[in-house]
Design an enzyme around this catalytic site. Sequence first.
Site, PDB file in Angstrom:
ATOM      1  N   GLY A  75       8.487  -4.726  -4.941  1.00 37.43           N
ATOM      2  CA  GLY A  75       8.595  -3.589  -5.854  1.00 37.43           C
ATOM      3  C   GLY A  75       8.723  -4.071  -7.291  1.00 37.43           C
ATOM      4  N   THR A  76       8.343  -3.222  -8.249  1.00 36.63           N
ATOM      5  CA  THR A  76       8.510  -3.584  -9.656  1.00 36.63           C
ATOM      6  C   THR A  76      10.002  -3.599  -9.990  1.00 36.63           C
ATOM      7  OG1 THR A  76       8.198  -1.264 -10.161  1.00 36.63           O
ATOM      8  CG2 THR A  76       6.277  -2.686 -10.410  1.00 36.63           C
TER       9      THR A  76
END
Lengths: 253, 253, 253, 253, 253, 253, 253
Positions: free
Chosen positions: C36-37
Amino acid sequence: MQGQAQQQAYDRGITIFSPDGRLYQVEYAREAVKRGTASIGIRTEGGVVLAVDKRIRSELMERTSVEKIHKADDHIGIASAGHVADARQLIDFARQQTQVNRLRYGEPIGVETLTKEVTDHIQQYTQVGGARPFGVALIIGGIEDGEPRLYETDPSGTPYEWKALAVGADRGEIQEYLEDNYSEAMDLDGGIELALRALGSVNDDELSPEGVGIATVDAETEQFLELSNDETEEYLSELGLLGGGDESEPEEE
Amino acid sequence: MQGQAQQQAYDRGITIFSPDGRLYQVEYAREAVKRGTASIGIRTEGGVVLAVDKRIRSELMERTSVEKIHKADDHIGIASAGHVADARQLIDFARQQTQVNRLRYGEPIGVETLTKEVTDHIQQYTQVGGARPFGVALIIGGIEDGEPRLYETDPSGTPYEWKALAVGADRGEIQEYLEDNYSEAMDLDGGIELALRALGSVNDDELSPEGVGIATVDAETEQFLELSNDETEEYLSELGLLGGGDESEPEEE
Amino acid sequence: MQGQAQQQAYDRGITIFSPDGRLYQVEYAREAVKRGTASIGIRTEGGVVLAVDKRIRSELMERTSVEKIHKADDHIGIASAGHVADARQLIDFARQQTQVNRLRYGEPIGVETLTKEVTDHIQQYTQVGGARPFGVALIIGGIEDGEPRLYETDPSGTPYEWKALAVGADRGEIQEYLEDNYSEAMDLDGGIELALRALGSVNDDELSPEGVGIATVDAETEQFLELSNDETEEYLSELGLLGGGDESEPEEE
Amino acid sequence: MQGQAQQQAYDRGITIFSPDGRLYQVEYAREAVKRGTASIGIRTEGGVVLAVDKRIRSELMERTSVEKIHKADDHIGIASAGHVADARQLIDFARQQTQVNRLRYGEPIGVETLTKEVTDHIQQYTQVGGARPFGVALIIGGIEDGEPRLYETDPSGTPYEWKALAVGADRGEIQEYLEDNYSEAMDLDGGIELALRALGSVNDDELSPEGVGIATVDAETEQFLELSNDETEEYLSELGLLGGGDESEPEEE
Amino acid sequence: MQGQAQQQAYDRGITIFSPDGRLYQVEYAREAVKRGTASIGIRTEGGVVLAVDKRIRSELMERTSVEKIHKADDHIGIASAGHVADARQLIDFARQQTQVNRLRYGEPIGVETLTKEVTDHIQQYTQVGGARPFGVALIIGGIEDGEPRLYETDPSGTPYEWKALAVGADRGEIQEYLEDNYSEAMDLDGGIELALRALGSVNDDELSPEGVGIATVDAETEQFLELSNDETEEYLSELGLLGGGDESEPEEE
Amino acid sequence: MQGQAQQQAYDRGITIFSPDGRLYQVEYAREAVKRGTASIGIRTEGGVVLAVDKRIRSELMERTSVEKIHKADDHIGIASAGHVADARQLIDFARQQTQVNRLRYGEPIGVETLTKEVTDHIQQYTQVGGARPFGVALIIGGIEDGEPRLYETDPSGTPYEWKALAVGADRGEIQEYLEDNYSEAMDLDGGIELALRALGSVNDDELSPEGVGIATVDAETEQFLELSNDETEEYLSELGLLGGGDESEPEEE
Amino acid sequence: MQGQAQQQAYDRGITIFSPDGRLYQVEYAREAVKRGTASIGIRTEGGVVLAVDKRIRSELMERTSVEKIHKADDHIGIASAGHVADARQLIDFARQQTQVNRLRYGEPIGVETLTKEVTDHIQQYTQVGGARPFGVALIIGGIEDGEPRLYETDPSGTPYEWKALAVGADRGEIQEYLEDNYSEAMDLDGGIELALRALGSVNDDELSPEGVGIATVDAETEQFLELSNDETEEYLSELGLLGGGDESEPEEE
């Protein structure tokens, strides 16, 4: 890698038959019993004797926490060998049975009845899926109708009645010693001495009072009784078995 | 590829016996305990001492969030080592037991009783399918009938009583240090000093007040008490153990 | 074929220990978080700051649908990183806890209490069979008794308290930036600036207002507040970080 | 034999993480979506447009039975791509949600609310054992508070909001076409024309009225409406896309 | 040994996705359908025609026990192909639905509604664990609002509407024959003739009256009706298809 | 070792489809039927005849304990072949159905109805997990509305109606004999003679009265009736089939 | 390593069919029966005789604890062979059936009825998953309507009626001996003598009174009766079979 492959086989499954009719999980549970230090039971005319090896891993561990002798009821004691946490479960189960019996019938439970309640419970864990067998053997001794009785429960859930027996480490050697030296005519004192000599026979004839646990159920008083360290020391000294501490480290269970 | 094959073995199954009577999942859970930083418990005439290594991964992490010492009841503290999230579950379970005891019997729970409630709970996760064992060891210390008591619970669900013990990383070395230096006649102060020296012995004799947690249960007041950073610093300075920060990064659990 | 064999290993099983005491499924869930970012949390004297990377796959996707900042209650915000659908489950769970607390006790839930409700929930998915762990990490920030508090929940179910932290992609680099630049004496404005600079440090110091999400919980008002694009742009321009669009495509989660 | 070995790997198990943090079953479900013919959603100022490829296997099959556009409520339509039987389950679930909302709150459900009810439902099938994920993606379009809204649900259970999107076969090419040609200022007519041109772009610019399904939800009337074959033909002819039958056989789902 | 290895793969597991998004168990169930003898459905202006291949294994078997045409309600008939025992389950399910509809709404169930009840039921067996898919395809034909309707249910749980279709053995060839010869303007008689010719096309143009089953649902009477052997013989003789017995042995299902 | 590998494949799993659409567990259950001694059913104008091979393993076994002919109700008899313990379960199930029918509707159950209740029960064990199929075939014969009816149930749960059939060992040969010699115009006596000749045809035309079981359901009396050994002997002697004991040892089931 | 691989195959799974129609788990359970010492049943005109080999592992074990003969009711006795703990479960089940029968119908249960209750119970463990079959065979003997009856239950759950039979170790040899020497005209005394001679035939014609258990159910008194050691000794001495102790060690079950 081979070791890995072997191990991985035992991380699954339930207890089923092998082609030659064996239940491997039950046989492996018997190995777990052998990993525990020895426990001995002896039936004499004067009552039953339970004796256990209480060696500990470290001098800082309290020996009282090595629970291998358990009072199940006033008139019944139990010695265990094998996986300690499993033993605790079975002891709890046994104590519930003794209480239920007193509540339901107003009288103490018979030794044979208690044994069979326990073995039926054990058997369930060898036939129905979703759990493993108990890795523990119990020696259940007590007085029933004035008579001393001595039973064994094994991981398959089979009850056996004995005059004298050993379970746990060195079972073979100790049992042989008992067969050579057991006499039905012994009194409680004789039973305690035989138990200590048998334990000594696999310990270079040197035992420390703290390293040994002894309990009796007297046929007359019908009371479970644990010997104090002083009493044990007296017996050991009398038998010429009194040794130093127990340096030999038991296998961790 | 070998690594893959190894790993894939541990993504299935339940806890059953190996041919030599071992429960591998329980033994692997013991490895999870060793992956946690050390915790120490010491029983003195004046009460029990719990001491823990609180090293953190980053200076920005709040040390208070490294929960390794827990108050279970006014008179009982618990130190943990191993898988942190599992420890939280057992601590919650223990706290429920202390509350239930107060409600049901109107009195504080005994240290031994609490320990056995916890170990019976742990054992279930090693025998019944559908879950893994707890990867955590607890040191449960408190006052029972005016007497200091100190117990350990391990991933198999076995309760042990100790005079002094270590769990987690470097258990072997610290336990040896305790065996060489423990004396039953110590007071609480002596117990704190022994615990800090033992922790220092595996940290180049340099400890920071923030990197260490100390709690006591005094035999007289029967109250659980955590030391402040200032109090810890005073002890460390007195013992010549006062070091800088804790640069060495603990393994992530 | 090797790839097949590898994959097939992960299509079965439940979460159990490996021989070295690791829980692989939990560690793989941590990898899902890294996919995930990035999300950042910073605690200042004036309140807590949550900042998230909101890069999107296509210009036609609505940025508002990249839900990485969530309001849990008036006084608590949550930033997430990792498997988006899992995050939604935990956010729902957290919101239920805040409502239950208000109903049951007539007052807002504490930040620490909320965190621990969530981590206990997460832990269950790592021990009991029939489900996989959550592939998500949360940053829970809010005001408790007038004090700003900042917590992390990880896939093992361990709660950590932080002064400042990053989760998700580039966690290592951003955390290092925070350690080098964090100061406890910052106010909310300083916190926002630090967060944006930290995000910029792994984006060639160029950020677009739409590609970033910022929220704060002010210690005085105790209110969760999301910054508008204009407000964010002002900060970015002031910090010299204002860049074009976000061409770099994030990995699909 | 190799093929067999590969296949056999996917006949067991539940959805768990791979070492790099992926959920393979979810990724394979995304492949199932790609096996379905394309569906397109476009948001304009005048409302939302749903357009689907309705190619059939045999001239004797009724095109009306290729259900890819569904009315969820008066103001919400859904286009699907992927495993048809799974789509039917999700559509049923969505319709129940819209009815429950009207019963419980006396008003039509919001487009976002509906989307999230559906994605939460999808997520459960990716985390809890005993079932496989849904092999389908939905485009949910409708009017909420007078505003056109357009959402996607994917097999992981993540909700995304879009201005315009394609799912199913040729997603990549169609999405590119949409990005190149989309303008926020379009009215419904413009949206329909863009959708048809996008579909044509991957069909050699030849479409038959029967091979295409078009529906709109007008922002003013807030009513879901499907175009008749004649209306579709008019658009196609106007756009120069009117082609013969659809000989190309779609892959069977 | 190779055969063994192959087989053993299919004795476990549940229905999950393969890397290319297929559900193998559903595809194998489609193979089970092909193992059954052919069934045909034809929709005409005058009603629907169901025709089935009733070949038997032995002259001593009663042809009436080859149940491939079933009356679901007065106005709906069902023809099946594939695993016979599974077909019986679905037919029972369908009949319950028709009865429930009459009880609940006081009117006959629609053909489409019934089809979708059945396919939703089938889909459950392809997604939830603990059971295998149904190895059967149904042709559901009847009259709804005065209009003839003809549907197929396949093992994935997808409903299709058809003008004319074949399922089971030789599906490909028969379907081609139907496509070449079907005309919407046929009356019931024309439908019966087309069905018999199609069946004959894969049987060397020789059929016995006992080896064929024919049923119709007339659009005017809305009544399900099975042809007698004499009526069938008349048609066969008229069409020049009347052959001897059916020596060719069908594959056992 | 190869044998081991083969066997181990069949100690797990549930019944699912193979790539060619077969259900192996059902096919293996059919093998279990062939391992049982033969059973024959014959329908005549005068009623139905059931005949079974009752060979025993040892002269000391009571032939009456070879239960292959069972009375299901006054007017229905059942002959079985295959796994004996499974047959008992199905017979019990069938008897319950006949009783339920009498209680619920006040009249004897139809032969076809009973057969389908049984086959539906059998089918469940081939589709739902957690159990194996029944390894048994039944021949259900009786009188319904004055007409003799004869059915077979096989391990897949398919019902077949027959004029005459054999199940179990030598099914192929006996069925061929029946096909060559069956005539619809037979009376009960003729049916008994055909059955015995068919059995004799695979036993060197020598049968002992004790080695054969015969039962009839007369179309007029509608009563199930078992022949005595003397009656059987008379038939055998008349047919020239009367042989010594049955030395040939049947395979153990 | 090969042994490991073999064993590991039997630690999982449930009871399903092999390609040749066998149930391996049931066949392995039959092997478990052979691992038990022999038990014999003989039916005479005067009643039934049960005789068992009671060899023990150690002189210190109580022979009374080798429970192979069990009283099920006043008029029914049961001898067992095989896995002892499993036998106990079936005996308990049988006793419950006898009590239920007396309570429900006010009369003693029939021998055949009891046998079939037990075999139906056994069959369940061979068909439904989650448990293994019983590794035990029972000989059930008693008086029904004044007639002696003798039955066997095997691990598949099949009931057999016998004139005389052996189960357990050396079944083959003993059964042969019985076939050569059995006569229907024997009285109880003759039955006891035959049983002892048969046991002697596989023990070098030497038996000890303690190593053998004998029980009878007299056809007149209809009472189950166990012989005392003295009575057994008298028979052995009379038959010239009286030998020393039983040195040969039986295999542990």
